[in-house]
Write an enzyme that holds these catalytic residues in place. Sequence first.
Site, PDB file in Angstrom:
ATOM      1  N   HIS A 126      58.206  29.874  36.184  1.00  0.00           N
ATOM      2  CA  HIS A 126      58.497  30.705  37.358  1.00  0.00           C
ATOM      3  C   HIS A 126      59.885  30.298  37.859  1.00  0.00           C
ATOM      4  CE1 HIS A 126      57.766  33.238  40.767  1.00  0.00           C
ATOM      5  NE2 HIS A 126      58.141  32.250  41.567  1.00  0.00           N
ATOM      6  N   ARG A 172      67.634  23.012  45.304  1.00  0.00           N
ATOM      7  CA  ARG A 172      66.891  21.749  45.148  1.00  0.00           C
ATOM      8  C   ARG A 172      67.251  21.083  43.824  1.00  0.00           C
ATOM      9  NH1 ARG A 172      61.026  24.145  46.384  1.00  0.00           N
ATOM     10  NH2 ARG A 172      62.060  25.980  47.187  1.00  0.00           N
ATOM     11  N   ASP A 214      72.974  31.482  43.810  1.00  0.00           N
ATOM     12  CA  ASP A 214      72.510  32.754  43.248  1.00  0.00           C
ATOM     13  C   ASP A 214      72.883  32.849  41.768  1.00  0.00           C
ATOM     14  OD1 ASP A 214      72.136  35.457  42.509  1.00  0.00           O
ATOM     15  OD2 ASP A 214      72.220  36.015  44.627  1.00  0.00           O
ATOM     16  N   ILE A 230      64.905  35.067  38.630  1.00  0.00           N
ATOM     17  CA  ILE A 230      65.754  34.736  37.476  1.00  0.00           C
ATOM     18  C   ILE A 230      65.012  35.041  36.178  1.00  0.00           C
ATOM     19  CG2 ILE A 230      66.978  32.864  36.286  1.00  0.00           C
ATOM     20  CD1 ILE A 230      67.298  31.510  39.073  1.00  0.00           C
ATOM     21  N   GLU A 238      52.777  37.886  44.101  1.00  0.00           N
ATOM     22  CA  GLU A 238      51.861  36.919  44.726  1.00  0.00           C
ATOM     23  C   GLU A 238      50.954  37.600  45.750  1.00  0.00           C
ATOM     24  OE1 GLU A 238      55.432  35.052  45.544  1.00  0.00           O
ATOM     25  OE2 GLU A 238      54.858  33.101  44.727  1.00  0.00           O
TER      26      GLU A 238
HETATM   27  P1  AMP Z   1      63.089  34.820  43.913  1.00  0.00           P
HETATM   28  O1  AMP Z   1      63.148  33.534  44.671  1.00  0.00           O
HETATM   29  O2  AMP Z   1      62.013  34.910  42.915  1.00  0.00           O
HETATM   30  O3  AMP Z   1      63.177  36.026  44.818  1.00  0.00           O
HETATM   31  O4  AMP Z   1      64.431  34.861  43.031  1.00  0.00           O
HETATM   32  C1  AMP Z   1      65.683  34.900  43.681  1.00  0.00           C
HETATM   33  C2  AMP Z   1      66.745  34.573  42.667  1.00  0.00           C
HETATM   34  O5  AMP Z   1      66.681  35.464  41.540  1.00  0.00           O
HETATM   35  C3  AMP Z   1      68.140  34.825  43.259  1.00  0.00           C
HETATM   36  O6  AMP Z   1      68.568  33.705  43.935  1.00  0.00           O
HETATM   37  C4  AMP Z   1      68.946  35.085  42.035  1.00  0.00           C
HETATM   38  O7  AMP Z   1      69.504  33.859  41.639  1.00  0.00           O
HETATM   39  C5  AMP Z   1      67.972  35.505  40.960  1.00  0.00           C
HETATM   40  N1  AMP Z   1      68.254  36.839  40.425  1.00  0.00           N
HETATM   41  C6  AMP Z   1      67.905  38.043  40.915  1.00  0.00           C
HETATM   42  N2  AMP Z   1      68.394  39.028  40.138  1.00  0.00           N
HETATM   43  C7  AMP Z   1      69.072  38.435  39.123  1.00  0.00           C
HETATM   44  C8  AMP Z   1      69.806  38.900  37.982  1.00  0.00           C
HETATM   45  N3  AMP Z   1      69.950  40.194  37.743  1.00  0.00           N
HETATM   46  N4  AMP Z   1      70.351  37.972  37.169  1.00  0.00           N
HETATM   47  C9  AMP Z   1      70.220  36.657  37.417  1.00  0.00           C
HETATM   48  N5  AMP Z   1      69.547  36.166  38.449  1.00  0.00           N
HETATM   49  C10 AMP Z   1      68.976  37.030  39.295  1.00  0.00           C
END
Ligand code: AMP
Length: 403
Positions: free
Chosen positions: A210, A243, A285, A333, A386
């Site tokens: 995840h 982190r 990001d 990601i 979730e």
């Molecule tokens: P989440 O915590 O599951 O919402 O994931 C957030 C993270 O997903 C963001 O901080 C991004 O780093 C990553 N993310 C979202 N879209 C992309 C993408 N197209 N390519 C790479 N990373 C992404």
Amino acid sequence: MKILVINCGSSTLKFQLVETTADSASMGRPHKLARGLVDRIGGPASCHFEVAGSTPVENRLTVDDHEKAVALVIQWLNSMPELRSIDAVGHRIVHGGDQFTTAAWIDDRMVESLDSLCELAPLHNPAGVSGIRAARKVLGSTMPMVAAFDTSFHHTLPETARTYAIPREIAQKHGIRRYGFHGLAHQYSVMCYGQLTAMPPEQINIVTLHLGNGCSACAIRGGTSVDTSMGFTPLEGLVMGTRSGDIDPAVVPFLARKEEVSADEVENWLNKRSGLLGLSGISNDMRELTAAYNQDPRARLAVDVFCYHARKYLGAYLAALGGADAVVFSGGIGENSPLVRAKICADMGWCGLRLDSAANDALIGSDGCIAQPRSAVKAYVVHTDEESIIARETARVLTERTK
Ligand code: AMP
């Protein structure tokens, strides 16, 4: 059954209104009616409310606390006949300690038990508990409510995987053990993989990765968690957005002495200033870092360290499981970055894992297989949900109580 799923952070309230039916309760994919976010609770906040399939409503107003945020959500839901009459509320709580090994019915005593767990998860649990208190105040304590925990899915960790090699009496005195987190996400990956492959949970042997702003890996045997990368807190394990993940614990007192700060401050750096952000000096990001990968050596190092750690855990969990049928990616990601998935799975033919690069490049933000047909260990991507698990668990606990 109409279930309001509430997920509170320290200054946020995310919600979804979902409809479960007998069938969707078992399949785990309830129908989504509405969702929204109240952001920056505690001052001038932004509200984003959205009925499924319609244009979102955006608002800016002062929201002092979680109680006001819940009241706004209920007021908005009540303003639409099709969204009125909630049957139950499901709350997400990060840490269930040793007590809550499954989703639990909320009453006065249960809220007191949750209060006592805040010590174990001071960064995460207090917000969830304020969400519960706020919802009970606004909706009344007779509204059925259930808490679903991120730790519950990992209550099956065997003693060898959950025990730190520190003096036993100290560990026991303070409840220091590996609890694991992101359980709702890993549980969803297992359920979704089961649906994609038509496999019953008890036959599912996989490694789930995840990868979002928080990241964790999980070794799944027979549909249950037998090891996971987060431990006593969500700081352990993989490199994450901000982190550090695994680090030599001796670094903490060393830095505290050298920088003349408290151990708490160093812990704060490891939680908030490390990971992709700390490595790159640019961003937490992954989108920005992968875009800069070929030009900026710091971005490249951050992405490479991130992928290397995830790959190392994948290898460790394949060994822990004695082989697995698949690796399953999820999280922002995992769902959206073919580059990261390719780096983690590169040259894994030795264990039978061979990505299909065209399928990997094409699969973004949806569910499916990204391994070659002849790959002995498959690779899948699933879009984490979730809230579906929380709604399903809420419906289950409610149904059991009314039997
Ligand atoms: P989440 O915590 O599951 O919402 O994931 C957030 C993270 O997903 C963001 O901080 C991004 O780093 C990553 N993310 C979202 N879209 C992309 C993408 N197209 N390519 C790479 N990373 C992404």
